[in-house]
Design a protein around this motif. Sequence first.
Motif, PDB file in Angstrom:
ATOM      1  N   ALA A 123      -8.163  17.355  16.889  1.00  0.00           N
ATOM      2  CA  ALA A 123      -8.658  18.885  17.225  1.00  0.00           C
ATOM      3  C   ALA A 123      -7.693  20.349  16.805  1.00  0.00           C
ATOM      4  O   ALA A 123      -8.510  21.281  17.245  1.00  0.00           O
ATOM      5  CB  ALA A 123      -8.442  19.019  18.729  1.00  0.00           C
ATOM      6  N   ARG A 124      -6.925  20.531  15.982  1.00  0.00           N
ATOM      7  CA  ARG A 124      -6.393  21.482  15.367  1.00  0.00           C
ATOM      8  C   ARG A 124      -5.838  21.332  13.887  1.00  0.00           C
ATOM      9  O   ARG A 124      -5.076  19.835  14.016  1.00  0.00           O
ATOM     10  CB  ARG A 124      -5.353  21.086  16.546  1.00  0.00           C
ATOM     11  N   TRP A 125      -5.282  21.991  13.228  1.00  0.00           N
ATOM     12  CA  TRP A 125      -4.887  21.771  12.122  1.00  0.00           C
ATOM     13  C   TRP A 125      -3.148  21.604  12.097  1.00  0.00           C
ATOM     14  O   TRP A 125      -2.611  22.539  12.868  1.00  0.00           O
ATOM     15  CB  TRP A 125      -4.643  23.102  11.725  1.00  0.00           C
ATOM     16  N   TYR A 126      -2.106  21.472  11.649  1.00  0.00           N
ATOM     17  CA  TYR A 126      -0.913  21.227  10.899  1.00  0.00           C
ATOM     18  C   TYR A 126      -0.626  20.245  12.006  1.00  0.00           C
ATOM     19  O   TYR A 126       0.813  20.796  11.998  1.00  0.00           O
ATOM     20  CB  TYR A 126       0.037  23.340  11.025  1.00  0.00           C
ATOM     21  N   TYR A 127      -1.143  19.662  12.072  1.00  0.00           N
ATOM     22  CA  TYR A 127      -0.547  18.391  13.853  1.00  0.00           C
ATOM     23  C   TYR A 127       0.734  18.159  12.909  1.00  0.00           C
ATOM     24  O   TYR A 127      -0.069  16.866  12.075  1.00  0.00           O
ATOM     25  CB  TYR A 127      -1.826  17.413  14.292  1.00  0.00           C
ATOM     26  N   ARG A 128       1.122  17.426  13.100  1.00  0.00           N
ATOM     27  CA  ARG A 128       2.441  16.634  12.259  1.00  0.00           C
ATOM     28  C   ARG A 128       2.721  14.913  13.682  1.00  0.00           C
ATOM     29  O   ARG A 128       4.096  15.113  13.039  1.00  0.00           O
ATOM     30  CB  ARG A 128       3.268  17.074  11.734  1.00  0.00           C
ATOM     31  N   GLY A 129       2.610  15.375  14.516  1.00  0.00           N
ATOM     32  CA  GLY A 129       3.488  13.880  15.381  1.00  0.00           C
ATOM     33  C   GLY A 129       3.552  12.852  15.712  1.00  0.00           C
ATOM     34  O   GLY A 129       4.366  12.046  15.884  1.00  0.00           O
ATOM     35  N   ARG A 164      -8.273  13.727  -6.034  1.00  0.00           N
ATOM     36  CA  ARG A 164      -7.347  14.433  -6.855  1.00  0.00           C
ATOM     37  C   ARG A 164      -7.926  15.941  -5.038  1.00  0.00           C
ATOM     38  O   ARG A 164      -8.817  16.952  -4.985  1.00  0.00           O
ATOM     39  CB  ARG A 164      -9.089  15.733  -7.799  1.00  0.00           C
ATOM     40  N   ILE A 165      -6.334  15.873  -5.371  1.00  0.00           N
ATOM     41  CA  ILE A 165      -6.558  17.363  -4.174  1.00  0.00           C
ATOM     42  C   ILE A 165      -5.725  18.503  -4.700  1.00  0.00           C
ATOM     43  O   ILE A 165      -5.273  18.804  -5.316  1.00  0.00           O
ATOM     44  CB  ILE A 165      -5.079  16.772  -3.418  1.00  0.00           C
ATOM     45  N   ASP A 166      -6.176  19.845  -4.471  1.00  0.00           N
ATOM     46  CA  ASP A 166      -6.151  21.206  -4.810  1.00  0.00           C
ATOM     47  C   ASP A 166      -4.381  21.574  -4.022  1.00  0.00           C
ATOM     48  O   ASP A 166      -4.331  20.648  -3.043  1.00  0.00           O
ATOM     49  CB  ASP A 166      -7.343  21.975  -4.052  1.00  0.00           C
ATOM     50  N   SER A 167      -3.825  22.072  -5.111  1.00  0.00           N
ATOM     51  CA  SER A 167      -2.931  22.481  -4.441  1.00  0.00           C
ATOM     52  C   SER A 167      -2.611  24.067  -3.434  1.00  0.00           C
ATOM     53  O   SER A 167      -1.388  23.987  -3.223  1.00  0.00           O
ATOM     54  CB  SER A 167      -1.701  23.170  -6.282  1.00  0.00           C
ATOM     55  N   GLU A 168      -3.920  24.884  -3.948  1.00  0.00           N
ATOM     56  CA  GLU A 168      -3.972  25.671  -2.855  1.00  0.00           C
ATOM     57  C   GLU A 168      -3.809  25.279  -1.952  1.00  0.00           C
ATOM     58  O   GLU A 168      -4.133  24.663  -1.176  1.00  0.00           O
ATOM     59  CB  GLU A 168      -4.958  26.649  -3.123  1.00  0.00           C
ATOM     60  N   GLU A 169      -2.702  27.005  -1.222  1.00  0.00           N
ATOM     61  CA  GLU A 169      -2.490  26.830   0.667  1.00  0.00           C
ATOM     62  C   GLU A 169      -3.953  26.939   0.880  1.00  0.00           C
ATOM     63  O   GLU A 169      -5.031  28.134   0.375  1.00  0.00           O
ATOM     64  CB  GLU A 169      -1.352  27.428   1.231  1.00  0.00           C
ATOM     65  N   TRP A 218       2.653  15.241   3.614  1.00  0.00           N
ATOM     66  CA  TRP A 218       2.781  14.782   1.780  1.00  0.00           C
ATOM     67  C   TRP A 218       2.435  14.805   0.945  1.00  0.00           C
ATOM     68  O   TRP A 218       2.524  15.213  -0.145  1.00  0.00           O
ATOM     69  CB  TRP A 218       4.536  13.993   2.290  1.00  0.00           C
ATOM     70  N   LEU A 219       1.417  13.736   0.947  1.00  0.00           N
ATOM     71  CA  LEU A 219       0.510  12.836  -0.174  1.00  0.00           C
ATOM     72  C   LEU A 219      -0.464  14.750  -0.145  1.00  0.00           C
ATOM     73  O   LEU A 219      -0.083  14.875  -1.381  1.00  0.00           O
ATOM     74  CB  LEU A 219      -0.779  12.446   0.518  1.00  0.00           C
ATOM     75  N   VAL A 220      -0.435  15.444   1.094  1.00  0.00           N
ATOM     76  CA  VAL A 220      -1.332  17.040   0.435  1.00  0.00           C
ATOM     77  C   VAL A 220      -0.240  17.836   0.173  1.00  0.00           C
ATOM     78  O   VAL A 220      -1.215  18.357  -0.694  1.00  0.00           O
ATOM     79  CB  VAL A 220      -2.345  17.365   1.459  1.00  0.00           C
ATOM     80  N   THR A 221       0.490  17.737   0.550  1.00  0.00           N
ATOM     81  CA  THR A 221       1.599  19.168   0.539  1.00  0.00           C
ATOM     82  C   THR A 221       2.590  18.974  -0.999  1.00  0.00           C
ATOM     83  O   THR A 221       3.139  20.168  -1.326  1.00  0.00           O
ATOM     84  CB  THR A 221       2.517  20.130   1.371  1.00  0.00           C
ATOM     85  N   ARG A 222       2.737  17.742  -1.554  1.00  0.00           N
ATOM     86  CA  ARG A 222       3.686  17.773  -2.461  1.00  0.00           C
ATOM     87  C   ARG A 222       3.288  17.284  -3.559  1.00  0.00           C
ATOM     88  O   ARG A 222       2.320  16.920  -4.492  1.00  0.00           O
ATOM     89  CB  ARG A 222       4.563  16.515  -1.904  1.00  0.00           C
ATOM     90  N   PRO A 223       3.723  18.146  -5.197  1.00  0.00           N
ATOM     91  CA  PRO A 223       2.597  17.845  -5.889  1.00  0.00           C
ATOM     92  C   PRO A 223       2.862  15.675  -5.948  1.00  0.00           C
ATOM     93  O   PRO A 223       2.195  15.435  -6.873  1.00  0.00           O
ATOM     94  CB  PRO A 223       3.730  18.403  -7.460  1.00  0.00           C
ATOM     95  N   ALA A 224       4.384  15.944  -6.235  1.00  0.00           N
ATOM     96  CA  ALA A 224       4.318  14.151  -6.107  1.00  0.00           C
ATOM     97  C   ALA A 224       3.087  13.045  -5.300  1.00  0.00           C
ATOM     98  O   ALA A 224       2.694  11.869  -5.323  1.00  0.00           O
ATOM     99  CB  ALA A 224       5.532  13.840  -5.846  1.00  0.00           C
TER     100      ALA A 224
END
Length: 275
Positions: free
Chosen positions: A158-164, A191-196, A173-179
Amino acid sequence: MSSEPEGRFHTVDVSSITRGPRRATLRTSDGVPIEAVHDPCAAGATDTVIVVAHGFTGSADRPAVRRAAGVFAQYTGVVSFSFRGHGRSGGRSTVGDREVLDLAAAVEWARSLGYARVATVGFSMGGSVVLRHAATHKGSTEACPAHTDAAVSVSAPARWYYRGTAPIRRLHWLVTRPAGRLVGRFGFATRIDSEEWDPVPLSPVEAVPLIAPTPLLIVHGDRDPYFPLDHPRMLAAAGPARLWLEPGMGHAENAAGEELLRRIAQWVSQWVSVA
């Protein structure tokens, strides 16, 4: 084997050598090549098509997507495709942001094949894209050939940035970290874009009130390990929508059984006929 251009669509015609689905390479409005597959209705000619939007790390050729397409094709035509950064499509995944353009290209291609009525069915990330697409692409076929006549969102946040939950924290982690992005590329062929995101796109719950009068179905499993039940309830409460809470179901297309897929196809067939 022969090929021919169809406006913004490049279709590979394999009908002379196989009875399998028809494949095409589409080009989005921002220039990304997208692979797409058309499965005609097994029951005969129809004016209705379901466009299937897979979840993150999926693709048009993943077994769960092909299984869903096979069930849907018993009722309607089916167009499935791979989001940018997935499968044989170009570009990089923006995890639900610019993927709206990929879905719009697939819907427009479906209409170019002769279908008068188009429904979109999305799973997880694809479910959030279906909601935002339905909210932003509206109007008549002449004014907006990429609009949908009915929308089904399965296992969407329903909403973004949920981490519950633990699975969604691993996904972050998969999306936001280079590793993590390396694991995504080589472990999940994504293949995931590195830009926020900039700007942050309209959230799914913000999109729902903008979808009406397009018929909307929200589907969610009560054993979804990614998004608990407050997500579908929040979506359904945000605007006119039908809510199905599925007992024992997990997450997205991998957890959607044949009986549920049949009910979704039947719901689509009912609602697009009056849309």
